[in-house]
Write a protein that holds these residues in place. Structure first.
Motif, mmCIF file in Angstrom:
data_model
loop_
_atom_site.group_PDB
_atom_site.id
_atom_site.type_symbol
_atom_site.label_atom_id
_atom_site.label_comp_id
_atom_site.label_asym_id
_atom_site.label_seq_id
_atom_site.Cartn_x
_atom_site.Cartn_y
_atom_site.Cartn_z
ATOM 1 N N ALA A 187 0.724 -1.145 0.081
ATOM 2 C CA ALA A 187 -0.004 -0.042 -0.024
ATOM 3 C C ALA A 187 0.873 1.186 0.108
ATOM 4 C CB ALA A 187 -0.980 -0.085 1.286
ATOM 5 N N ASP A 188 0.161 2.316 -0.400
ATOM 6 C CA ASP A 188 1.103 3.570 -0.334
ATOM 7 C C ASP A 188 0.807 4.410 0.539
ATOM 8 O OD1 ASP A 188 -1.131 4.290 -1.404
ATOM 9 O OD2 ASP A 188 -0.323 5.167 -3.151
ATOM 10 N N ARG A 189 0.127 4.013 1.738
ATOM 11 C CA ARG A 189 -0.029 4.914 2.779
ATOM 12 C C ARG A 189 -0.075 3.651 4.032
ATOM 13 N NH1 ARG A 189 -5.709 5.257 4.761
ATOM 14 N NH2 ARG A 189 -6.825 3.708 3.592
ATOM 15 N N HIS A 190 0.144 4.286 5.290
ATOM 16 C CA HIS A 190 0.044 3.627 6.530
ATOM 17 C C HIS A 190 -1.356 2.965 6.651
ATOM 18 C CE1 HIS A 190 1.330 1.357 9.827
ATOM 19 N NE2 HIS A 190 0.661 2.234 10.613
ATOM 20 N N VAL A 191 -1.548 1.624 6.501
ATOM 21 C CA VAL A 191 -2.856 1.057 6.685
ATOM 22 C C VAL A 191 -2.645 -0.357 7.151
ATOM 23 C CG1 VAL A 191 -3.352 0.955 4.120
ATOM 24 C CG2 VAL A 191 -5.334 0.783 5.931
ATOM 25 N N GLN A 192 -3.415 -0.810 7.908
ATOM 26 C CA GLN A 192 -3.569 -2.204 8.536
ATOM 27 C C GLN A 192 -4.541 -3.171 8.287
ATOM 28 O OE1 GLN A 192 -2.333 -1.066 12.624
ATOM 29 N NE2 GLN A 192 -0.195 -1.795 12.096
ATOM 30 N N ALA A 193 -4.550 -4.471 8.153
ATOM 31 C CA ALA A 193 -5.633 -5.208 8.372
ATOM 32 C C ALA A 193 -5.308 -6.393 9.290
ATOM 33 C CB ALA A 193 -5.590 -6.021 6.753
ATOM 34 N N ALA A 194 -6.447 -6.514 10.156
ATOM 35 C CA ALA A 194 -6.409 -7.656 10.837
ATOM 36 C C ALA A 194 -6.989 -8.971 10.317
ATOM 37 C CB ALA A 194 -7.338 -7.213 12.159
ATOM 38 N N LEU A 195 -6.216 -10.010 10.538
ATOM 39 C CA LEU A 195 -6.568 -11.226 9.859
ATOM 40 C C LEU A 195 -6.872 -12.317 10.648
ATOM 41 C CD1 LEU A 195 -5.015 -9.655 7.617
ATOM 42 C CD2 LEU A 195 -4.029 -11.920 6.985
ATOM 43 N N VAL A 196 -8.119 -12.969 10.840
ATOM 44 C CA VAL A 196 -8.447 -13.800 11.824
ATOM 45 C C VAL A 196 -9.492 -14.860 10.888
ATOM 46 C CG1 VAL A 196 -8.793 -12.168 13.606
ATOM 47 C CG2 VAL A 196 -10.774 -12.589 12.403
ATOM 48 N N SER A 197 -9.638 -15.828 11.755
ATOM 49 C CA SER A 197 -10.510 -16.926 11.150
ATOM 50 C C SER A 197 -11.062 -17.811 12.382
ATOM 51 C CB SER A 197 -9.898 -18.047 10.102
ATOM 52 O OG SER A 197 -8.598 -18.515 10.838
ATOM 53 N N ASP A 198 -11.995 -18.910 11.781
ATOM 54 C CA ASP A 198 -12.354 -19.607 12.925
ATOM 55 C C ASP A 198 -12.744 -19.127 14.342
ATOM 56 O OD1 ASP A 198 -11.323 -22.488 11.501
ATOM 57 O OD2 ASP A 198 -9.678 -20.893 11.592
ATOM 58 N N VAL A 199 -13.821 -18.501 14.061
ATOM 59 C CA VAL A 199 -14.703 -17.820 15.168
ATOM 60 C C VAL A 199 -15.413 -18.877 15.733
ATOM 61 C CG1 VAL A 199 -15.809 -15.935 15.921
ATOM 62 C CG2 VAL A 199 -14.339 -15.780 13.760
ATOM 63 N N HIS A 200 -16.200 -19.894 15.057
ATOM 64 C CA HIS A 200 -17.062 -20.900 15.859
ATOM 65 C C HIS A 200 -17.817 -20.395 16.633
ATOM 66 C CE1 HIS A 200 -14.717 -24.176 14.003
ATOM 67 N NE2 HIS A 200 -13.898 -23.337 13.968
ATOM 68 N N VAL A 201 -18.802 -19.319 16.456
ATOM 69 C CA VAL A 201 -19.813 -18.993 17.275
ATOM 70 C C VAL A 201 -20.806 -19.966 17.249
ATOM 71 C CG1 VAL A 201 -21.904 -17.233 17.587
ATOM 72 C CG2 VAL A 201 -19.480 -16.333 16.954
ATOM 73 N N GLY A 202 -21.475 -20.274 18.279
ATOM 74 C CA GLY A 202 -22.208 -21.296 18.587
ATOM 75 C C GLY A 202 -21.651 -22.601 19.214
ATOM 76 N N SER A 203 -20.513 -22.691 19.216
ATOM 77 C CA SER A 203 -19.763 -23.804 19.845
ATOM 78 C C SER A 203 -19.543 -23.652 21.541
ATOM 79 C CB SER A 203 -18.326 -23.844 19.369
ATOM 80 O OG SER A 203 -17.370 -24.687 20.413
ATOM 81 N N GLN A 204 -19.735 -24.407 22.397
ATOM 82 C CA GLN A 204 -19.686 -24.246 23.714
ATOM 83 C C GLN A 204 -18.095 -23.673 24.103
ATOM 84 O OE1 GLN A 204 -20.381 -27.942 25.793
ATOM 85 N NE2 GLN A 204 -22.744 -27.765 25.191
#
Ligand code: D5M
Ligand code: FE
Ligand code: ZN
Length: 558
Positions: A300-317
């Motif tokens: 990118a040509d400016r300071h910018v960030q991305a958070a990378l997540v996965s496997d949230v598994h909402v609904g699991s105990q």
């Protein structure tokens, strides 16, 4: 409201079914009576409003834009959101143009450059592993620990809608018949063999028999069979569009352990010499479609960030709701000012009937309720962040890959945050950086099949590197991998990505392969009974934060 006012504002709004931009939260939190302000803003908002903007808040409170000077004062330690300059359409357009005018890579092998980061870096929590540029994790803390007055926020820019490529969503044609499988394999062979043909003196298998004994020759083919001979050598049978031909890899060659890496159905080239009595090729070298070592990623040509997540598994105990809350709170903090994108690599919810006895560990048994609960979690994420998500094997789309993005029904349920919903896999271009998002089911297969310990659940990035080397996200068909035949093979990695993002194995893995950043993002689900039974110790509550301008990675733990 107490000190953590912005966080409380977010909660109060979410409780009433609203998501809000960070500026909107700041305006409310800064008002003389935030509780009353929440009520006024909510009363004022239309029933169909989902994301409250700063303008909505100003309208409701009858205020002028009095917080605009506050971003220069980001040193305030209230842990809340920082005011940002209003978004302007012009900036977004500029950024979109930048995104689309990146240098075309007619032949990706030509995008070469100087550095040769051959080694696969080992993951380091809290530290960067990018190409050794910042080998010392402390560099990274300095580079991104910007919760101070020097933080300039977003320079008044807003996230640019990502471009998407290689997504099957809306284009699925395969009926699952035999002919469809032939088509998809043919397409895979054509596209991957093209990448190899220029590098070896390729001969079709049918022409090999007619060549003089002892000739040098090369075959480009799909691996049809790998077996050891009685004397311990390796016989690798390659298949092209004309037939098959065996190649012999002698066990005493110092590169013979390349056999450990081979997967059935992947496309490779073998160079060697035809045996005196013909019928077999003595291998001298093996080539993969691969990524050139000199590949130079775009940034990118400016300071910018991305958070990378996965496997949230909402609904699991085992869904780690408290950790997710902490993550969402952090996204509202000044420190996370530059985090404008959230990429979610599949397994939003736990789903139903995914694995045997899974129902015993469900907290929410109805899959639509699971998506409703997931959607509530998304409301905690700042409303002005651009969210991009692909499905995983727990999600309510077809299991066979490529998986299309969520259907209308599920999109409606998750509409609170207007996320960009794409298929698995897909390449999304954010701020000029090509991110290949793939959930990662094939990683199980690569880890199981690979003969070397370096490719393991503790180093999932090394398995990711194998996929890049083979230029295919799911090389081996059958086994655990289900593939839906389409008129083209969406799983081929045609263009080299700048960043490769996967999940699925619930283990954090950060590395680089020939200058492509590799991120396997961990999970938001504590260890399940199954994982305990097979000794998988998941990384939970980890959010790799990617600098899109430098491609450095910092891992945040919540
Ligand atoms: O998969 C999380 C990880 O755990 C992934 O590596 C597969 C593995 N896993 C989890 N449950 C099972 C069962 N029941 N059989 C085989 N492998 C399993 P995820 O898809 O996120 O649950
Ligand atoms: Fe998962
Ligand atoms: Zn999964």
């Amino acid at each position: 409201m107490p000190d953590s006012t912005p966080v409380r504002v977010v909660r109060e709004l979410a409780r009433r079914g609203y998501n809000a931009e960070r500026d909107a939260v700041t305006l409310i939190a800064d008002s003389p009576d935030p509780d009353a302000a929440v009520e006024r803003v909510v009363d004022d908002a239309g029933d169909d409003a989902l994301t409250l903007t700063a303008a909505d808040v100003r309208d409701a409170l009858g205020d002028g834009p009095r917080t605009s000077a506050r971003s220069a004062d980001a040193a305030s330690t209230d842990g809340g959101a920082t005011a940002r300059a209003p978004e302007t359409g012009g900036d977004a357009d500029d950024a979109a143009r930048r995104g689309s005018t990146r240098e075309p890579a007619a032949n990706d092998d030509e995008r070469g450059g100087a550095s040769d980061a051959n080694a696969l870096d080992t993951p380091a929590r809290g530290g960067t592993t990018r190409n050794g540029d910042h080998a010392d994790p402390m560099d990274q803390v300095d580079a991104t620990g910007r919760a101070d007055a020097t933080s300039t926020g977003r320079d008044g820019r807003s996230p640019t809608p990502p471009e998407v490529a290689g997504d099957v969503t809306g284009h699925s044609t395969g009926a699952g018949e035999y002919g469809d499988f032939v088509t998809v394999f043919r397409d895979r062979y054509e596209r991957l063999s093209k990448k190899l043909r220029g590098r070896v003196n390729h001969r079709p298998t049918e022409a090999l028999d007619a060549m003089p004994d002892g000739s040098d020759a090369a075959i480009v083919g799909m691996v049809n069979d790998v077996r050891s001979t009685a004397s311990g050598h390796w016989l690798v049978e390659l298949e092209d569009t004309n037939g098959t031909f065996p190649a012999l890899i002698m066990k005493d060659r110092d590169w013979a352990d390349v056999v450990d890496e081979l997967l059935l159905d992947e496309v490779i080239a073998i160079e060697g010499t035809l045996a005196d009595d013909g019928g077999i090729l003595f291998a001298d070298s093996v080539h993969f479609p691969d990524v050139p070592r000199t590949y130079r990623p775009s940034t990118a040509d400016r300071h910018v960030q991305a958070a990378l997540v996965s496997d949230v598994h909402v609904g699991s105990q085992e869904f780690a709701g408290d950790r997710w809350d902490a993550f969402a709170d952090w996204l509202h903090a000044p420190e996370a000012d530059a985090v404008e994108y959230l990429l979610i690599g599949g397994d939003m919810v736990e789903g139903v009937g995914v694995y045997p006895d899974q129902d015993e560990e469900l907290d929410i048994v109805d899959v639509y309720e699971q998506y409703r609960a997931f959607s509530e979690r998304l409301k905690d994420v700042p409303g002005d962040m651009e969210i991009i998500m692909i499905p995983g094997n727990h999600d309510a789309v077809r299991l066979a890959e490529p998986q299309p993005g969520f259907d209308e029904n599920l999109r409606d349920i998750m509409s609170a945050h207007d996320a960009r919903i794409v298929g698995n896999p897909a390449t999304v271009t954010v701020e000029g950086v090509d991110v290949l998002m793939y959930h990662g089911v094939s990683l199980d297969e690569v880890i199981a099949e690979h003969g070397d310990e370096s490719v393991s659940y503790d180093a999932p990035h090394n398995a990711m590197a194998q996929l890049l080397k083979k230029r295919h996200v799911a090389p081996q068909y059958g086994g655990r991998m289900r593939v839906a035949p389409e008129e083209k093979d969406y799983l081929v990695i045609d263009d080299i990505p700048d960043v490769f993002h996967t999940g699925h194995v619930h283990k954090l893995g950060i590395g680089a392969y020939h200058n492509v950043t590799l991120i396997n993002s961990g999970s938001w689900q504590e260890q399940t009974a199954f994982q305990q039974s097979v000794n998988i110790d998941p990384d939970v509550g980890t959010a790799p934060i990617l600098d899109l301008d430098t491609l450095d990675v910092t891992v945040r733990k919540f």
